[in-house]
Design an enzyme around this catalytic site. Structure first.
Site, PDB file in Angstrom:
ATOM      1  N   SER A 173       6.366  -1.082   8.694  1.00 35.94           N
ATOM      2  CA  SER A 173       7.410  -1.225   9.688  1.00 35.94           C
ATOM      3  C   SER A 173       8.686  -1.186   8.683  1.00 35.94           C
ATOM      4  CB  SER A 173       7.486  -2.659  10.613  1.00 35.94           C
ATOM      5  OG  SER A 173       8.679  -2.668  11.212  1.00 35.94           O
ATOM      6  N   TYR A 189       3.195   9.906  -0.574  1.00 38.21           N
ATOM      7  CA  TYR A 189       4.166   9.297   0.287  1.00 38.21           C
ATOM      8  C   TYR A 189       5.472   9.462  -0.429  1.00 38.21           C
ATOM      9  CZ  TYR A 189       0.139   6.678   2.395  1.00 38.21           C
ATOM     10  OH  TYR A 189      -0.976   6.087   3.023  1.00 38.21           O
ATOM     11  N   ARG A 240      10.178  -6.716  12.683  1.00 41.50           N
ATOM     12  CA  ARG A 240       9.142  -6.572  13.028  1.00 41.50           C
ATOM     13  C   ARG A 240       7.986  -6.853  11.773  1.00 41.50           C
ATOM     14  NH1 ARG A 240       9.193  -0.561  15.803  1.00 41.50           N
ATOM     15  NH2 ARG A 240       9.639  -1.389  18.024  1.00 41.50           N
ATOM     16  N   ASP A 285       0.866  -1.163   0.094  1.00 39.48           N
ATOM     17  CA  ASP A 285       0.043   0.107   0.107  1.00 39.48           C
ATOM     18  C   ASP A 285       0.934   1.075  -0.073  1.00 39.48           C
ATOM     19  OD1 ASP A 285      -2.779   1.051   0.752  1.00 39.48           O
ATOM     20  OD2 ASP A 285      -1.508   2.166   2.020  1.00 39.48           O
ATOM     21  N   LYS A 310      -2.492   5.746  -4.328  1.00 40.51           N
ATOM     22  CA  LYS A 310      -3.841   6.789  -4.191  1.00 40.51           C
ATOM     23  C   LYS A 310      -3.596   8.063  -4.753  1.00 40.51           C
ATOM     24  CE  LYS A 310      -3.697   4.704   0.634  1.00 40.51           C
ATOM     25  NZ  LYS A 310      -2.126   4.631   0.920  1.00 40.51           N
ATOM     26  N   ILE A 341      -2.944  -3.265   7.096  1.00 37.47           N
ATOM     27  CA  ILE A 341      -1.853  -2.981   6.198  1.00 37.47           C
ATOM     28  C   ILE A 341      -0.370  -2.298   7.277  1.00 37.47           C
ATOM     29  CG2 ILE A 341      -2.280  -3.078   3.815  1.00 37.47           C
ATOM     30  CD1 ILE A 341      -3.075   0.069   4.241  1.00 37.47           C
ATOM     31  N   HIS A 390      -7.677   9.529  -2.152  1.00 36.71           N
ATOM     32  CA  HIS A 390      -6.938   9.412  -0.744  1.00 36.71           C
ATOM     33  C   HIS A 390      -7.889  10.030   0.575  1.00 36.71           C
ATOM     34  CE1 HIS A 390      -2.677   9.154   0.744  1.00 36.71           C
ATOM     35  NE2 HIS A 390      -3.609   8.877   1.742  1.00 36.71           N
TER      36      HIS A 390
END
Ligand code: NDP
Length: 274
Positions: A232, A50, A237, A45, A75, A229, A108
């Site tokens: 990390s 981003y 993790r 995702d 998005k 989703i 978004h």
């Protein structure tokens, strides 16, 4: 470990567990997504905002995983809403990802003040009809925003990705989604890894099941039927968050986690965020 799939309202299958890359710098994203692929994740995702679609694309290209085994979501950012601008933004995202076809494209935020999400959705419908994307959905849509799409357009969103965790259980939005065949996807499923993971109700269940707090919270999501989703940047993790398919919470333990709800948002309010 096989990840269960959720069948979306247009019959497309989406993995119930994926990997989020919000706040992963572009130059660290290839390594993080590569670690996720090695751990077994196949759903990623990202979002234009981003700034790391290119890093995701580099990891996909390097992985050698057959394209039809991957499920890639990105998005549309708020400033790109509108019919023509959506089509342009989609092409640019696909270019950065290095893909011919996307699996899931999401609006978004509804940004109701802009009042452009209906036109935007019509462009999403065109992208779907043209086969550029396999499924279309929304993110951060409240029932009133969804209601407008249902009333004014022809396609029911396949997914609504919302902030959702035991501090914000979103009963009303989840019920609306379920009633209309919209899959609910949880963002910040670990409430960003903060106080929730130290909450006694969570840590006591972690002790009971011999698991970590994050694994218990992810199990809660899966048993509610949410797509989830977690993010990390830490390889151990990334692996830990994937190892959640070999134990099960009792109904009472699921209910105890749900009772932590306090309407706590870690992110913006969808009715006002612009
Ligand atoms: P998460 O709830 O997934 O939490 C991520 C944080 O928790 C990181 O700081 C991470 O630390 C830490 N963490 C992860 N796993 C563990 C673990 N096993 N034990 C302890 N701490 C852990 O928050 P996000 O906000 O990142 O949400 C997940 C994804 O949802 C995003 O990446 C993005 O894809 C999506 N999203 C969508 C939004 C939308 O508006 N549609 C908004 C926000 C997110 P570290 O990385 O240091 O290991």
């Amino acid at each position: 470990m096989a990840v269960p799939e959720v069948t979306l309202n247009n019959k497309v299958e989406m993995p119930q567990l994926g990997f989020g890359v919000f706040q992963v710098p572009d130059d660290e994203t290839e390594a993080a997504v590569t670690a996720a692929f090695e751990a077994g994740y196949r759903s990623i995702d990202t979002a234009k905002i981003y700034g790391n679609e290119a890093g995701v694309g580099a990891a996909i290209a390097r992985s050698g995983i057959p394209r039809d085994e991957l499920f890639i979501t990105t998005k549309l950012w708020n400033g790109d809403q509108g019919y023509d601008s959506t089509l342009r933004a989609f092409d640019a995202s696909l270019g950065r990802l290095g893909l011919e076809q996307l699996d899931l494209y999401l609006i978004h935020w509804p940004t109701p003040k802009r009042d452009r999400y209906v036109d935007t959705w019509r462009a999403f419908e065109k992208l779907l009809a043209d086969g550029r994307v396999r499924a279309i959905g929304v993110s951060n849509f409240q029932p009133a925003h969804l209601r407008r799409l249902l009333d004014e357009t022809d396609t029911v969103p396949a997914v609504n990705q919302i902030e959702l965790h035991p501090y914000l259980t979103q009963e009303e939005v989840r019920a609306f989604d379920a009633e209309h065949g919209i899959a609910t996807e949880a963002w910040s499923p670990l409430a960003k890894g903060g106080d929730l993971l130290k909450e006694p109700a969570v840590t006591s269940l972690a002790t009971k099941y011999g698991r970590t707090a994050a694994q218990v919270v992810l199990r809660w999501h899966l048993q509610l039927g949410n797509v989830v989703i977690p993010k990390s940047a830490t390889p151990s993790r990334i692996k830990e968050n994937f190892e959640v398919f070999d134990f099960e919470l009792t109904d009472e333990d699921v209910a105890a986690l749900s009772s932590l709800d306090r309407g706590l948002r870690t992110g913006p309010d969808p009715d006002t965020f612009n």
